[in-house]
Design a protein around this motif. Structure first.
Motif, PDB file in Angstrom:
ATOM      1  N   GLN A   1      10.757   1.982   4.984  1.00 49.92           N
ATOM      2  CA  GLN A   1      10.433   3.244   4.321  1.00 49.92           C
ATOM      3  C   GLN A   1      11.581   4.254   4.380  1.00 49.92           C
ATOM      4  O   GLN A   1      11.771   5.020   3.462  1.00 49.92           O
ATOM      5  CB  GLN A   1       9.197   3.864   4.989  1.00 49.92           C
ATOM      6  CG  GLN A   1       7.977   2.958   4.995  1.00 49.92           C
ATOM      7  CD  GLN A   1       7.381   2.767   3.626  1.00 49.92           C
ATOM      8  OE1 GLN A   1       7.495   3.640   2.772  1.00 49.92           O
ATOM      9  NE2 GLN A   1       6.723   1.639   3.397  1.00 49.92           N
TER      10      GLN A   1
ATOM     11  N   THR B   1       9.019   5.217  -2.241  1.00 46.48           N
ATOM     12  CA  THR B   1       7.715   5.638  -2.758  1.00 46.48           C
ATOM     13  C   THR B   1       6.581   4.670  -2.417  1.00 46.48           C
ATOM     14  O   THR B   1       5.427   5.081  -2.353  1.00 46.48           O
ATOM     15  CB  THR B   1       7.758   5.796  -4.289  1.00 46.48           C
ATOM     16  OG1 THR B   1       8.162   4.552  -4.892  1.00 46.48           O
ATOM     17  CG2 THR B   1       8.759   6.883  -4.685  1.00 46.48           C
ATOM     18  N   ASP B   2       6.884   3.405  -2.180  1.00 49.11           N
ATOM     19  CA  ASP B   2       5.868   2.383  -1.926  1.00 49.11           C
ATOM     20  C   ASP B   2       5.574   2.333  -0.428  1.00 49.11           C
ATOM     21  O   ASP B   2       6.393   1.861   0.360  1.00 49.11           O
ATOM     22  CB  ASP B   2       6.367   1.028  -2.422  1.00 49.11           C
ATOM     23  CG  ASP B   2       5.354  -0.089  -2.224  1.00 49.11           C
ATOM     24  OD1 ASP B   2       4.272   0.172  -1.654  1.00 49.11           O
ATOM     25  OD2 ASP B   2       5.658  -1.238  -2.612  1.00 49.11           O
ATOM     26  N   ASP B   3       4.391   2.807  -0.028  1.00 50.43           N
ATOM     27  CA  ASP B   3       4.090   2.861   1.404  1.00 50.43           C
ATOM     28  C   ASP B   3       3.725   1.497   1.978  1.00 50.43           C
ATOM     29  O   ASP B   3       3.474   1.377   3.184  1.00 50.43           O
ATOM     30  CB  ASP B   3       2.987   3.888   1.699  1.00 50.43           C
ATOM     31  CG  ASP B   3       1.676   3.582   0.980  1.00 50.43           C
ATOM     32  OD1 ASP B   3       1.544   2.495   0.368  1.00 50.43           O
ATOM     33  OD2 ASP B   3       0.770   4.440   1.027  1.00 50.43           O
ATOM     34  N   THR B   4       3.702   0.452   1.134  1.00 50.73           N
ATOM     35  CA  THR B   4       3.479  -0.905   1.648  1.00 50.73           C
ATOM     36  C   THR B   4       4.797  -1.652   1.843  1.00 50.73           C
ATOM     37  O   THR B   4       4.787  -2.801   2.286  1.00 50.73           O
ATOM     38  CB  THR B   4       2.587  -1.712   0.684  1.00 50.73           C
ATOM     39  OG1 THR B   4       3.298  -1.956  -0.539  1.00 50.73           O
ATOM     40  CG2 THR B   4       1.296  -0.981   0.391  1.00 50.73           C
TER      41      THR B   4
END
Length: 317
Positions: free
Chosen positions: A211, A204-207
């Motif tokens: 991914q 969920t964390d695009d940073t």
């Protein structure tokens, strides 16, 4: 470099595996690398007899990993095939010492494998003339580099190896400008008084660093309590400027075996590395096996372990 043996007394545990190999016993061990105490688990065959000198394999895993992940899986597989096998946490990772945490530094990790080989050479259960290195994913380069630097490592097997040079780095990380920007971020992190961390893997964390890497985000696979899901941004410069492929030309007559798949990560790196090897070499390519499948899926792990064991039995004589 002289390692200090700090083996704990008879810390024997039975470990269950993701794949269906029989449970192997492991002994908690400690040794030193550049003044830091590293913690590992030494797996022994179930039929090992006191006083018997075994061939040994140092098993190292993917970037950001700890010993309880794919290193433990492959170490147990190697023990089932007649080897002593060491899985350990690198400096600054897992249970090992190191004030700077979660830094993917190829030079430090390579030195740690060299230290592990020296430790094994002094162990009562190990034949110092029959020590090998098994590197999985990112640590394939570290295992190869350690074999060049260590007088004890006599054979190398690389499973799903991530082996890059400057050209592959540019291709993977968005081009030379993007790579330069990441290196600048890494230099800022190196200069910072406080660690600059990001999430290593997330859905969920695009940073996050990774991914699409479900091994690291699935609690039934690699998302285990021992795994610290963080990546230190100070890793960028040592990681991105590392040339693993160049190591191949330095390996002289060291025997090397490579297992990979065109469906896994950067197969072009493994191909370039294999071409540059001067000594005895063998390779096997599996069809339609993804990178993460090599970490814990039953059939790829079995095939990779059989391949590595056959290579080591032939070359550690």
């Amino acid at each position: 470099m002289k390692n200090t043996l700090l083996t704990t007394a008879a810390a024997i545990t039975a470990l269950s595996l993701t794949n269906p190999a029989e449970a192997a016993s492991s002994q908690r061990v400690m040794f030193e690398s550049n003044g830091q105490r590293l913690v590992g688990d030494l797996y022994l065959p179930d039929d090992h007899q006191a006083g018997e000198k075994l061939p040994a394999v140092i098993v190292s895993g993917s970037w950001t990993s700890v010993k309880e992940q794919m290193p433990a899986t492959y170490a147990a597989e190697m023990a089932d095939r007649g080897f002593a096998a060491l899985a350990f946490d690198f400096t600054g990772w897992g249970q090992s010492e190191g004030s700077e945490r979660q830094i993917e530094d190829p030079i430090t990790k390579t030195a740690d494998i060299v230290a592990a080989a020296e430790f094994l050479a002094s162990h009562v259960s190990i034949d110092p003339d029959r020590i090998a290195a098994l590197g999985i994913c990112a640590s394939a380069g570290y295992a190869a580099g350690a074999a060049v630097d260590s007088p004890y490592i006599r054979s190398v097997a690389l499973v799903a190896p991530w082996l890059h040079d400057a050209a592959i780095v540019d291709a993977v990380y968005g081009g030379s400008e993007a790579v330069a920007q990441l290196i600048a971020v890494g230099e800022e992190a190196e200069a910072s008084e406080n660690p600059m961390m990001i999430t290593a893997a997330s859905t969920t964390d695009d940073t996050a660093l990774m991914q699409q890497a479900p091994y690291y985000t699935d609690s039934s696979r690699g998302l285990i309590p021992e795994y610290v899901n963080q990546f230190n941004l100070a890793s960028w410069k040592p990681w991105l400027t590392y040339d693993a492929i160049a190591i191949a030309a330095q390996m002289d007559d060291l025997p090397v075996a490579i297992m990979h798949s065109q469906a896994a990560a950067i197969p072009q790196g493994a191909e370039a590395f294999y071409t540059a090897l001067k000594g005895p070499k063998t390779q096997k390519w599996l069809d339609n096996v993804g990178q993460l499948d090599f970490y814990d899926q039953t059939d790829p792990v079995r095939q990779a372990a059989d391949f590595a064991a056959d290579h080591f039995h032939q070359t550690l004589r």
